[in-house]
Scaffold this active site. Structure first.
Site: not given
Ligand code: ATR
Length: 280
Positions: A21, A110, A156-158, A220, A160, A69, A241
């Site tokens: 966008l 960011d 976080n899901r994971t 978003y 580690e 990035k 977003g």
């Protein structure tokens, strides 16, 4: 917009990038300020070749998105200390040096996106912020909030990956199954949960949302995710977003032009482009 021999070139490189966008947002900003500048999306596979091409074509400024990035860093002449610390660059500036050689500088805006959006609603120095996710977006958001003096908790899901980010930020970690035990002022989703076509996806149980004053989503599409819909119903303030996208873009605009970004126009352009895509 009329393009001629004096038009200055700006753009975004990534892969994929067609969905971006940012062209709508930046071109609206440039046009409003009466600049003979254009911003184009460019799909780039090989970052080294991409940078050589941008230099050869005389580009003045470029946004960088996934997956370049981090990989762009070896090809810069200079890197801003904050971008170096985060280890990711989302903004390039091509500047002519005194000897005529082009100097390529990399920066990161960011981390400012979530910060700016949240600072409009809460005092960050006095806020506890629960960030869900531990990818590149969580890293930038977390960095900005720690800088601003907020108390950050990563979930976080994971485990580690989540713990590694929490250690890097110098904050605490909680497994995703245990978020019900956390009390915080702000909740931020930095995962892709809830993004089209997963419109009914939600990263935490809706029953937890009433405990937060502000709920923010970086997804978003759709603009009102299920997370934001449920948060509104639970009485929370919500931040969509597009806000993070807008404020990181507004910071880029300021870097490139040196002037004040026309944020209302840029926000309208983002909304209009989203609407256009939903209709088409
Ligand atoms: P980005 O650069 O946009 O942050 P990323 O680096 O791929 O993207 O990170 C995605 C984040 O979303 C990760 O934290 C991921 O969790 P894992 O570390 O467990 O993979 C999280 N994520 C993605 N899908 C998810 C899901 N269905 N439920 C929970 N977390 C999810």
């Amino acid at each position: 917009m009329s393009i001629d021999g004096k038009t200055e070139l700006y753009g975004i490189i990534g892969n994929p990038v067609r969905h971006s966008l940012s062209p709508a947002m930046h071109n609206a900003g440039f046009a409003t300020m009466g600049m003979n500048w254009v911003y184009v999306p460019m799909e780039v596979t090989d970052i080294e070749q991409g940078i050589t091409g941008l230099r050869a074509l005389g580009f003045r400024g470029v946004s960088i998105t996934v997956p370049h990035k981090e990989t762009v860093i070896p090809f810069l002449d200079e890197i801003d200390p904050v971008a170096e610390k985060i280890g990711a660059v989302n903004t390039l500036v091509f500047q002519k040096g005194r000897d005529g050689r082009v100097i390529l500088r990399g920066l990161n805006t960011d981390w400012l996106g979530a910060n700016t959006a949240l600072a409009e609603r809460v005092n960050l120095q006095q806020s506890r912020v629960l960030i869900i996710g531990a990818g590149g977006s969580a890293k930038a958001v977390g960095f900005g909030l720690v800088q601003a003096g907020a108390e950050v908790i990563i979930s976080n899901r994971t485990a580690e990956t989540g713990k590694a980010l929490a250690d890097w930020l110098g904050c605490s970690f909680i497994p995703l199954e245990e978020v019900a035990d956390v009390s915080a002022d702000v909740l931020i989703n930095t995962t892709s949960v809830g993004m089209e076509p997963d419109n009914e996806g939600i990263v935490v149980p809706p029953s937890l949302l009433s405990g937060f004053s502000v709920v923010m989503d970086i997804v978003y599409a759709p603009l009102e995710t299920r997370l934001l819909r449920e948060a509104k119903a639970a009485g929370c303030q919500t931040i969509d977003g597009l806000s993070m996208l807008l404020y990181q873009g507004a910071a880029q605009f300021k870097i490139w032009t040196g002037g004040r970004p026309p944020q209302l126009i840029m926000r309208s352009a983002l909304e209009e482009e989203l609407r256009r895509r939903t209709i088409v």
